[in-house]
Motif scaffolding. Sequence first.
Motif, PDB file in Angstrom:
ATOM      1  N   ARG A 282       0.828  -1.214   0.000  1.00  0.00           N
ATOM      2  CA  ARG A 282       0.000   0.000   0.000  1.00  0.00           C
ATOM      3  C   ARG A 282       0.860   1.261   0.000  1.00  0.00           C
ATOM      4  O   ARG A 282       0.576   2.221  -0.727  1.00  0.00           O
ATOM      5  N   ASP A 283       1.900   1.253   0.812  1.00  0.00           N
ATOM      6  CA  ASP A 283       2.786   2.414   0.875  1.00  0.00           C
ATOM      7  C   ASP A 283       3.477   2.639  -0.467  1.00  0.00           C
ATOM      8  O   ASP A 283       3.590   3.778  -0.942  1.00  0.00           O
ATOM      9  N   GLY A 284       3.898   1.558  -1.099  1.00  0.00           N
ATOM     10  CA  GLY A 284       4.549   1.684  -2.399  1.00  0.00           C
ATOM     11  C   GLY A 284       3.615   2.227  -3.461  1.00  0.00           C
ATOM     12  O   GLY A 284       4.018   3.060  -4.291  1.00  0.00           O
ATOM     13  N   LEU A 285       2.372   1.773  -3.460  1.00  0.00           N
ATOM     14  CA  LEU A 285       1.402   2.287  -4.432  1.00  0.00           C
ATOM     15  C   LEU A 285       1.176   3.780  -4.243  1.00  0.00           C
ATOM     16  O   LEU A 285       1.082   4.527  -5.230  1.00  0.00           O
ATOM     17  N   ARG A 286       1.078   4.210  -2.999  1.00  0.00           N
ATOM     18  CA  ARG A 286       0.917   5.650  -2.746  1.00  0.00           C
ATOM     19  C   ARG A 286       2.094   6.431  -3.311  1.00  0.00           C
ATOM     20  O   ARG A 286       1.917   7.488  -3.927  1.00  0.00           O
ATOM     21  N   GLN A 287       3.289   5.916  -3.112  1.00  0.00           N
ATOM     22  CA  GLN A 287       4.485   6.633  -3.557  1.00  0.00           C
ATOM     23  C   GLN A 287       4.559   6.765  -5.075  1.00  0.00           C
ATOM     24  O   GLN A 287       5.138   7.733  -5.579  1.00  0.00           O
ATOM     25  N   ILE A 288       3.993   5.806  -5.812  1.00  0.00           N
ATOM     26  CA  ILE A 288       4.045   5.906  -7.279  1.00  0.00           C
ATOM     27  C   ILE A 288       2.733   6.471  -7.847  1.00  0.00           C
ATOM     28  O   ILE A 288       2.531   6.470  -9.065  1.00  0.00           O
ATOM     29  N   GLY A 289       1.868   6.944  -6.960  1.00  0.00           N
ATOM     30  CA  GLY A 289       0.667   7.647  -7.410  1.00  0.00           C
ATOM     31  C   GLY A 289      -0.472   6.762  -7.852  1.00  0.00           C
ATOM     32  O   GLY A 289      -1.322   7.194  -8.640  1.00  0.00           O
ATOM     33  N   VAL A 290      -0.516   5.518  -7.373  1.00  0.00           N
ATOM     34  CA  VAL A 290      -1.603   4.605  -7.712  1.00  0.00           C
ATOM     35  C   VAL A 290      -2.607   4.583  -6.565  1.00  0.00           C
ATOM     36  O   VAL A 290      -2.226   4.443  -5.399  1.00  0.00           O
ATOM     37  N   GLN A 291      -3.883   4.707  -6.901  1.00  0.00           N
ATOM     38  CA  GLN A 291      -4.932   4.827  -5.889  1.00  0.00           C
ATOM     39  C   GLN A 291      -5.438   3.461  -5.428  1.00  0.00           C
ATOM     40  O   GLN A 291      -5.718   2.577  -6.230  1.00  0.00           O
ATOM     41  N   TRP A 299      -9.683   0.255   5.987  1.00  0.00           N
ATOM     42  CA  TRP A 299     -10.592  -0.802   5.550  1.00  0.00           C
ATOM     43  C   TRP A 299      -9.875  -1.867   4.719  1.00  0.00           C
ATOM     44  O   TRP A 299     -10.473  -2.882   4.372  1.00  0.00           O
ATOM     45  N   CYS A 300      -8.612  -1.637   4.389  1.00  0.00           N
ATOM     46  CA  CYS A 300      -7.880  -2.576   3.536  1.00  0.00           C
ATOM     47  C   CYS A 300      -7.538  -3.852   4.294  1.00  0.00           C
ATOM     48  O   CYS A 300      -7.154  -3.814   5.465  1.00  0.00           O
ATOM     49  N   ALA A 301      -7.654  -4.972   3.618  1.00  0.00           N
ATOM     50  CA  ALA A 301      -7.309  -6.265   4.203  1.00  0.00           C
ATOM     51  C   ALA A 301      -5.801  -6.490   4.138  1.00  0.00           C
ATOM     52  O   ALA A 301      -5.143  -6.008   3.212  1.00  0.00           O
ATOM     53  N   PRO A 302      -5.255  -7.249   5.080  1.00  0.00           N
ATOM     54  CA  PRO A 302      -3.830  -7.576   5.016  1.00  0.00           C
ATOM     55  C   PRO A 302      -3.524  -8.737   4.081  1.00  0.00           C
ATOM     56  O   PRO A 302      -2.361  -9.113   3.927  1.00  0.00           O
ATOM     57  N   THR A 303      -4.552  -9.292   3.461  1.00  0.00           N
ATOM     58  CA  THR A 303      -4.352 -10.469   2.618  1.00  0.00           C
ATOM     59  C   THR A 303      -4.546 -10.189   1.126  1.00  0.00           C
ATOM     60  O   THR A 303      -4.207 -11.036   0.298  1.00  0.00           O
ATOM     61  N   THR A 304      -5.087  -9.047   0.781  1.00  0.00           N
ATOM     62  CA  THR A 304      -5.225  -8.630  -0.620  1.00  0.00           C
ATOM     63  C   THR A 304      -5.136  -7.121  -0.716  1.00  0.00           C
ATOM     64  O   THR A 304      -5.776  -6.417   0.075  1.00  0.00           O
ATOM     65  N   THR A 305      -4.370  -6.621  -1.669  1.00  0.00           N
ATOM     66  CA  THR A 305      -4.371  -5.201  -1.975  1.00  0.00           C
ATOM     67  C   THR A 305      -5.055  -4.998  -3.317  1.00  0.00           C
ATOM     68  O   THR A 305      -4.588  -5.502  -4.348  1.00  0.00           O
ATOM     69  N   ALA A 306      -6.183  -4.293  -3.293  1.00  0.00           N
ATOM     70  CA  ALA A 306      -6.909  -3.960  -4.521  1.00  0.00           C
ATOM     71  C   ALA A 306      -6.637  -2.500  -4.846  1.00  0.00           C
ATOM     72  O   ALA A 306      -6.805  -1.626  -3.987  1.00  0.00           O
ATOM     73  N   PHE A 307      -6.195  -2.232  -6.086  1.00  0.00           N
ATOM     74  CA  PHE A 307      -5.925  -0.846  -6.468  1.00  0.00           C
ATOM     75  C   PHE A 307      -6.619  -0.521  -7.779  1.00  0.00           C
ATOM     76  O   PHE A 307      -6.896  -1.399  -8.606  1.00  0.00           O
ATOM     77  N   CYS A 308      -6.916   0.757  -7.955  1.00  0.00           N
ATOM     78  CA  CYS A 308      -7.633   1.215  -9.140  1.00  0.00           C
ATOM     79  C   CYS A 308      -6.719   1.127 -10.366  1.00  0.00           C
ATOM     80  O   CYS A 308      -5.538   1.474 -10.298  1.00  0.00           O
ATOM     81  N   VAL A 360       5.614  -3.440  -6.690  1.00  0.00           N
ATOM     82  CA  VAL A 360       5.573  -1.980  -6.789  1.00  0.00           C
ATOM     83  C   VAL A 360       6.617  -1.485  -7.787  1.00  0.00           C
ATOM     84  O   VAL A 360       6.340  -0.612  -8.627  1.00  0.00           O
ATOM     85  N   LYS A 361       7.809  -2.040  -7.723  1.00  0.00           N
ATOM     86  CA  LYS A 361       8.882  -1.630  -8.633  1.00  0.00           C
ATOM     87  C   LYS A 361       8.486  -1.897 -10.089  1.00  0.00           C
ATOM     88  O   LYS A 361       8.693  -1.044 -10.973  1.00  0.00           O
ATOM     89  N   ALA A 362       7.885  -3.055 -10.336  1.00  0.00           N
ATOM     90  CA  ALA A 362       7.463  -3.393 -11.701  1.00  0.00           C
ATOM     91  C   ALA A 362       6.373  -2.447 -12.182  1.00  0.00           C
ATOM     92  O   ALA A 362       6.405  -1.963 -13.326  1.00  0.00           O
ATOM     93  N   LEU A 363       5.404  -2.167 -11.337  1.00  0.00           N
ATOM     94  CA  LEU A 363       4.329  -1.233 -11.706  1.00  0.00           C
ATOM     95  C   LEU A 363       4.896   0.146 -12.012  1.00  0.00           C
ATOM     96  O   LEU A 363       4.493   0.799 -12.989  1.00  0.00           O
ATOM     97  N   ASP A 364       5.825   0.586 -11.186  1.00  0.00           N
ATOM     98  CA  ASP A 364       6.419   1.909 -11.385  1.00  0.00           C
ATOM     99  C   ASP A 364       7.130   1.978 -12.735  1.00  0.00           C
ATOM    100  O   ASP A 364       6.993   2.958 -13.485  1.00  0.00           O
ATOM    101  N   GLU A 365       7.860   0.937 -13.082  1.00  0.00           N
ATOM    102  CA  GLU A 365       8.570   0.928 -14.365  1.00  0.00           C
ATOM    103  C   GLU A 365       7.588   0.944 -15.536  1.00  0.00           C
ATOM    104  O   GLU A 365       7.786   1.674 -16.523  1.00  0.00           O
ATOM    105  N   ILE A 366       6.527   0.184 -15.433  1.00  0.00           N
ATOM    106  CA  ILE A 366       5.540   0.130 -16.511  1.00  0.00           C
ATOM    107  C   ILE A 366       4.825   1.473 -16.665  1.00  0.00           C
ATOM    108  O   ILE A 366       4.695   2.004 -17.786  1.00  0.00           O
ATOM    109  N   LEU A 367       4.374   2.029 -15.549  1.00  0.00           N
ATOM    110  CA  LEU A 367       3.608   3.276 -15.612  1.00  0.00           C
ATOM    111  C   LEU A 367       4.496   4.454 -15.979  1.00  0.00           C
ATOM    112  O   LEU A 367       4.037   5.401 -16.642  1.00  0.00           O
TER     113      LEU A 367
END
Length: 373
Positions: A282-291, A299-308, A360-367
């Motif tokens: 979750r912290d990594g997604l915030r840092q790369i601007g993903v909601q 409300w987020c579960a510790p077993t799945t991270t769902a992002f937009c 997170v690193k892979a998402l950041d590179e792609i985006l």
Amino acid sequence: MQSRLPIPPMMLTTGPVPVYPEVLQAMGRPVIYDYHPAFQTYYADVIDKLRRAMRTRLAPVIMQGEAILGIEAAAAALIEKSDIVLNLVSGVYGKGFAAWAARYGKEVVELAVPFDEVIDTEAVRQVLRRRPEITVVSVCHHDTPSGTLNPLAEIGKVVAEHGAYLIVDAVSSFAGLDVHPDAVDADIFITSPSKCLGASPGLSLISVSERAWQKIEANRDAPRGSFLSLLGWKDASEPGRSLPVTPSISEIYGLDAALDRYFSEGAENVWARHAQTAAIMRDGLRQIGVQLWPKREEWCAPTTTAFCVPEGWSDAALRDRLLDDHGILVSLGRGETAGKVLRVGHMGASAEPSFARAAVKALDEILSNRTST
């Protein structure tokens, strides 16, 4: 020639999840005759291990089918023709339970929230006050297509005060966080070995309270002599009792190994590992601007991270880029979240901080490449 399936180096799906090596090794043991006294003793030991993992007094049951079998069996066994069921809906799987509740009960009352929110305990209390004739309440603790976690302990307390029976789908939460049937006042609590325990899909693990057994036994419409019969598995591990169907013996071996691993690592350490992995994600997604998909991080579960899904991308295209370019497989949304979210599973062997960092690193590179589809 034996066909081969491609296996991604990093499978971060929401289920099935990567199976622990020791579980796979156990599943490869020779299959023994289920009526052999040695297997019957072994089976009773596995049931007791599961009881201790669930932290419950009564022996749980193991049904021989993926956890959806256990959820439908719970509805068929507990819900009578005279029952009015309050179904709590915060996601796709919670919504789906209504079909079974309607099949077996008199009426289904729905308390629903948007799929990026969680059930409000006070709203449950108010519905029960308005409809005192409600006798059964059903809830999905963690609905993976939403990545949200309902306040189960608080809901259970309200339901218990009302005197209703509580059916809990804990398929993707048990063993990934501190949740146990007795502690949340669950009358039927269904989970799976193929999520946070890191075993394979093929079994339903079910805790049933004493009063729920009494209700089931009194329900003339509860399945008997059926693959859906919970009653058929009651006390099946006691010496001299025969099992209602041939058990999935290799799956029992795998569950046994998964429980041993759970105890060896220590439950609290397992939960902490899941929570840490999700927090890093979750912290990594915030840092790369993903909601994040849930409206509030608490409300987020510790077993799945769902992002937009980021603007300019389709869900499938982004998933495919993660897989093709980085060897990381994640899950698409389902039902109402399809096309809107991607989901990263943190369950069992995939609940490792290094995996979250890699995703997170892979998402950041792609985006950052700005090439969208």
